[in-house]
Design a protein around this motif. Sequence first.
Motif, PDB file in Angstrom:
ATOM      1  N   ASP A  98       0.164  28.110 -16.318  1.00  8.35           N
ATOM      2  CA  ASP A  98       1.573  27.826 -16.042  1.00  8.35           C
ATOM      3  C   ASP A  98       2.130  27.158 -17.298  1.00  8.35           C
ATOM      4  OD1 ASP A  98       3.924  26.532 -15.271  1.00  8.35           O
ATOM      5  OD2 ASP A  98       3.113  25.783 -13.371  1.00  8.35           O
ATOM      6  N   ILE A  99       3.169  27.734 -17.891  1.00 10.10           N
ATOM      7  CA  ILE A  99       3.672  27.197 -19.169  1.00 10.10           C
ATOM      8  C   ILE A  99       4.242  25.777 -19.024  1.00 10.10           C
ATOM      9  CG2 ILE A  99       4.175  29.478 -20.188  1.00 10.10           C
ATOM     10  CD1 ILE A  99       7.254  28.435 -19.692  1.00 10.10           C
ATOM     11  N   THR A 100       4.462  25.334 -17.774  1.00 13.90           N
ATOM     12  CA  THR A 100       4.986  23.975 -17.561  1.00 13.90           C
ATOM     13  C   THR A 100       3.864  22.971 -17.273  1.00 13.90           C
ATOM     14  OG1 THR A 100       5.316  24.079 -15.143  1.00 13.90           O
ATOM     15  CG2 THR A 100       7.055  25.030 -16.519  1.00 13.90           C
ATOM     16  N   THR A 133       7.998  31.532 -17.016  1.00 13.07           N
ATOM     17  CA  THR A 133       8.930  31.370 -18.145  1.00 13.07           C
ATOM     18  C   THR A 133      10.351  31.052 -17.681  1.00 13.07           C
ATOM     19  OG1 THR A 133       9.323  33.742 -18.165  1.00 13.07           O
ATOM     20  CG2 THR A 133       7.695  32.914 -19.725  1.00 13.07           C
ATOM     21  N   ASP A 134      10.628  31.296 -16.404  1.00  6.85           N
ATOM     22  CA  ASP A 134      11.967  30.938 -15.886  1.00  6.85           C
ATOM     23  C   ASP A 134      12.158  29.428 -15.847  1.00  6.85           C
ATOM     24  OD1 ASP A 134      11.351  30.294 -12.643  1.00  6.85           O
ATOM     25  OD2 ASP A 134       9.938  31.608 -13.632  1.00  6.85           O
ATOM     26  N   LEU A 135      11.062  28.665 -15.964  1.00  3.47           N
ATOM     27  CA  LEU A 135      11.157  27.203 -15.975  1.00  3.47           C
ATOM     28  C   LEU A 135      11.081  26.679 -17.414  1.00  3.47           C
ATOM     29  CD1 LEU A 135       8.760  26.388 -12.955  1.00  3.47           C
ATOM     30  CD2 LEU A 135      11.260  26.578 -12.936  1.00  3.47           C
ATOM     31  N   GLY A 136      11.781  27.352 -18.288  1.00  4.88           N
ATOM     32  CA  GLY A 136      11.711  27.059 -19.720  1.00  4.88           C
ATOM     33  C   GLY A 136      12.001  25.605 -20.092  1.00  4.88           C
ATOM     34  N   GLU A 137      12.877  24.947 -19.324  1.00  4.43           N
ATOM     35  CA  GLU A 137      13.231  23.559 -19.670  1.00  4.43           C
ATOM     36  C   GLU A 137      12.070  22.601 -19.442  1.00  4.43           C
ATOM     37  OE1 GLU A 137      16.816  22.595 -17.579  1.00  4.43           O
ATOM     38  OE2 GLU A 137      17.994  24.010 -18.770  1.00  4.43           O
ATOM     39  N   GLU A 138      11.127  23.015 -18.598  1.00  3.62           N
ATOM     40  CA  GLU A 138       9.968  22.154 -18.315  1.00  3.62           C
ATOM     41  C   GLU A 138       8.735  22.581 -19.105  1.00  3.62           C
ATOM     42  OE1 GLU A 138       9.414  22.080 -13.984  1.00  3.62           O
ATOM     43  OE2 GLU A 138      11.542  22.580 -13.859  1.00  3.62           O
ATOM     44  N   ARG A 139       8.943  23.447 -20.064  1.00  2.00           N
ATOM     45  CA  ARG A 139       7.821  24.013 -20.815  1.00  2.00           C
ATOM     46  C   ARG A 139       6.966  22.940 -21.493  1.00  2.00           C
ATOM     47  NH1 ARG A 139       6.342  28.830 -23.536  1.00  2.00           N
ATOM     48  NH2 ARG A 139       8.152  30.068 -22.949  1.00  2.00           N
ATOM     49  N   GLU A 140       5.638  23.036 -21.308  1.00  2.00           N
ATOM     50  CA  GLU A 140       4.702  22.124 -21.986  1.00  2.00           C
ATOM     51  C   GLU A 140       3.779  22.869 -22.943  1.00  2.00           C
ATOM     52  OE1 GLU A 140       2.462  19.817 -19.154  1.00  2.00           O
ATOM     53  OE2 GLU A 140       4.218  18.711 -18.447  1.00  2.00           O
ATOM     54  N   VAL A 141       3.742  24.194 -22.829  1.00  2.00           N
ATOM     55  CA  VAL A 141       2.890  24.997 -23.722  1.00  2.00           C
ATOM     56  C   VAL A 141       3.804  25.962 -24.474  1.00  2.00           C
ATOM     57  CG1 VAL A 141       0.893  26.546 -23.877  1.00  2.00           C
ATOM     58  CG2 VAL A 141       1.035  24.911 -21.983  1.00  2.00           C
ATOM     59  N   THR A 142       3.824  25.875 -25.786  1.00  2.00           N
ATOM     60  CA  THR A 142       4.705  26.748 -26.558  1.00  2.00           C
ATOM     61  C   THR A 142       4.140  28.177 -26.599  1.00  2.00           C
ATOM     62  OG1 THR A 142       3.588  26.356 -28.658  1.00  2.00           O
ATOM     63  CG2 THR A 142       5.374  24.820 -28.071  1.00  2.00           C
ATOM     64  N   VAL A 143       5.019  29.125 -26.873  1.00  2.00           N
ATOM     65  CA  VAL A 143       4.577  30.523 -27.014  1.00  2.00           C
ATOM     66  C   VAL A 143       3.522  30.596 -28.118  1.00  2.00           C
ATOM     67  CG1 VAL A 143       5.300  32.894 -27.485  1.00  2.00           C
ATOM     68  CG2 VAL A 143       6.881  31.334 -26.372  1.00  2.00           C
ATOM     69  N   LEU A 155      -7.935  37.922 -27.447  1.00  2.00           N
ATOM     70  CA  LEU A 155      -7.402  38.303 -26.137  1.00  2.00           C
ATOM     71  C   LEU A 155      -6.024  38.940 -26.293  1.00  2.00           C
ATOM     72  CD1 LEU A 155      -7.984  34.888 -24.258  1.00  2.00           C
ATOM     73  CD2 LEU A 155      -9.643  36.714 -24.675  1.00  2.00           C
ATOM     74  N   LEU A 156      -5.654  39.754 -25.341  1.00  2.00           N
ATOM     75  CA  LEU A 156      -4.263  40.180 -25.246  1.00  2.00           C
ATOM     76  C   LEU A 156      -3.471  38.968 -24.769  1.00  2.00           C
ATOM     77  CD1 LEU A 156      -4.822  43.543 -23.329  1.00  2.00           C
ATOM     78  CD2 LEU A 156      -4.398  43.281 -25.772  1.00  2.00           C
ATOM     79  N   PHE A 157      -2.172  38.959 -25.039  1.00  2.00           N
ATOM     80  CA  PHE A 157      -1.365  37.805 -24.625  1.00  2.00           C
ATOM     81  C   PHE A 157       0.028  38.227 -24.204  1.00  2.00           C
ATOM     82  CE2 PHE A 157       1.792  34.520 -25.910  1.00  2.00           C
ATOM     83  CZ  PHE A 157       1.482  33.576 -24.934  1.00  2.00           C
ATOM     84  N   MET A 158       0.523  37.617 -23.160  1.00  2.00           N
ATOM     85  CA  MET A 158       1.891  37.861 -22.730  1.00  2.00           C
ATOM     86  C   MET A 158       2.377  36.689 -21.900  1.00  2.00           C
ATOM     87  SD  MET A 158       3.055  41.548 -21.322  1.00  2.00           S
ATOM     88  CE  MET A 158       2.644  42.533 -22.726  1.00  2.00           C
ATOM     89  N   GLU A 159       3.677  36.396 -21.994  1.00  2.00           N
ATOM     90  CA  GLU A 159       4.272  35.426 -21.078  1.00  2.00           C
ATOM     91  C   GLU A 159       5.021  36.207 -20.002  1.00  2.00           C
ATOM     92  OE1 GLU A 159       6.575  32.370 -22.983  1.00  2.00           O
ATOM     93  OE2 GLU A 159       4.753  31.220 -23.379  1.00  2.00           O
ATOM     94  N   THR A 160       5.052  35.626 -18.795  1.00  2.00           N
ATOM     95  CA  THR A 160       5.650  36.333 -17.652  1.00  2.00           C
ATOM     96  C   THR A 160       6.450  35.368 -16.775  1.00  2.00           C
ATOM     97  OG1 THR A 160       3.708  35.831 -16.288  1.00  2.00           O
ATOM     98  CG2 THR A 160       3.697  37.954 -17.417  1.00  2.00           C
TER      99      THR A 160
END
Length: 212
Positions: A98-100, A133-143, A155-160
Motif C-alpha cells: 500500500d503506497i500509504t 494511488t488514489d490516496l496520493g496525499e497520504e503517500r509514504e512510498v515514492t514511485v 521484478l516487474l513494477f506497476m502502481e495501481t
Amino acid sequence: MAQVDGPPASAAPGQPCVSKLVLLGSGSVGKSSLALRYVKQDFKTVLPTVGCAFFTKVVDVGASSLKLEIWDTAGQEKYHSVCHLYFRGANAALLVYDITQKGSFHRAQQWLAELEKEFAPGEVVVMLVGNKTDLGEEREVTVQEGKEFAESKGLLFMETSAKLGWQVCEAFAAVAHELLQRHKAGAGPTLPGGDAVDLNSGPARQVKCCAH
Ligand code: GDP
Ligand code: MG
C-alpha cells in the motif's frame, strides 16, 4: 481451499495455457480488491472473509491466450505466513504493498525473501505492485522507491488503484504477457519440467492496457 496438483500442464491444442498466480502482501494492502477489480470489474470497501478465494480469468495477449488461476489468501498474511500449498506450483506472484503504508513496502520485501526460499531464481514471474494511488496525499512510498527496489531485484513494477480501476488490468496483463513469453521460449513455468529462464531480469517496465 482449492487444490492444484503440481505445476500446470502445457495446454491441449486450442486451449489456453494455465498459470497459477498468487497474491502476496500484508493485510489490507488491497490484494482481494485487485482480484475483484480485475475479475469482476467491481470494488467494495468491505470484502467478505472467505476460505482461500480462487478466481480464474482467461487473458488474451495478442493472438495468444492464457488462463490465470488467481489465488487469494484468507487473511493468513496477518500471521506473516501462508501455507506451502499456497505457493506450490505458482508460476507468478503479485507482491502488493500500500503506497500509504511504508511498513507494507518493507513487508513486501520480506515476502520476496520467502518466495526466493521456495523457488529458484527466475522460476516465478514476480510483479511488485504499489496499490492505492488514489490516496496520493497520504503517500509514504515514492514511485521511485518502488521502481528502484523492483529494478534491483529484477521484478516487474506497476502502481495501481483497485478503487479507481487504474492500471489493474495492465498489471495482470503484463504478468500474463511475461508468462506467455516464457511459454513461447519453450522453457517457461507453464511447461512441465522446462528449465527456468530469468525473464524478470530486464528493467521494470509498463505495459499498455488490455481490452477492458
Ligand atoms: P487485502 O487484505 O490485502 O486483501 O486488502 P482488501 O482488498 O481487503 O482491502 C483492504 C481495504 O483497503 C478495503 O477497505 C478496501 O476497500 C481498501 N482498498 C483496496 N484497494 C484500494 C485502493 O486502490 N484505494 C483505496 N482508497 N482503498 C483500497
Ligand atoms: Mg484479502
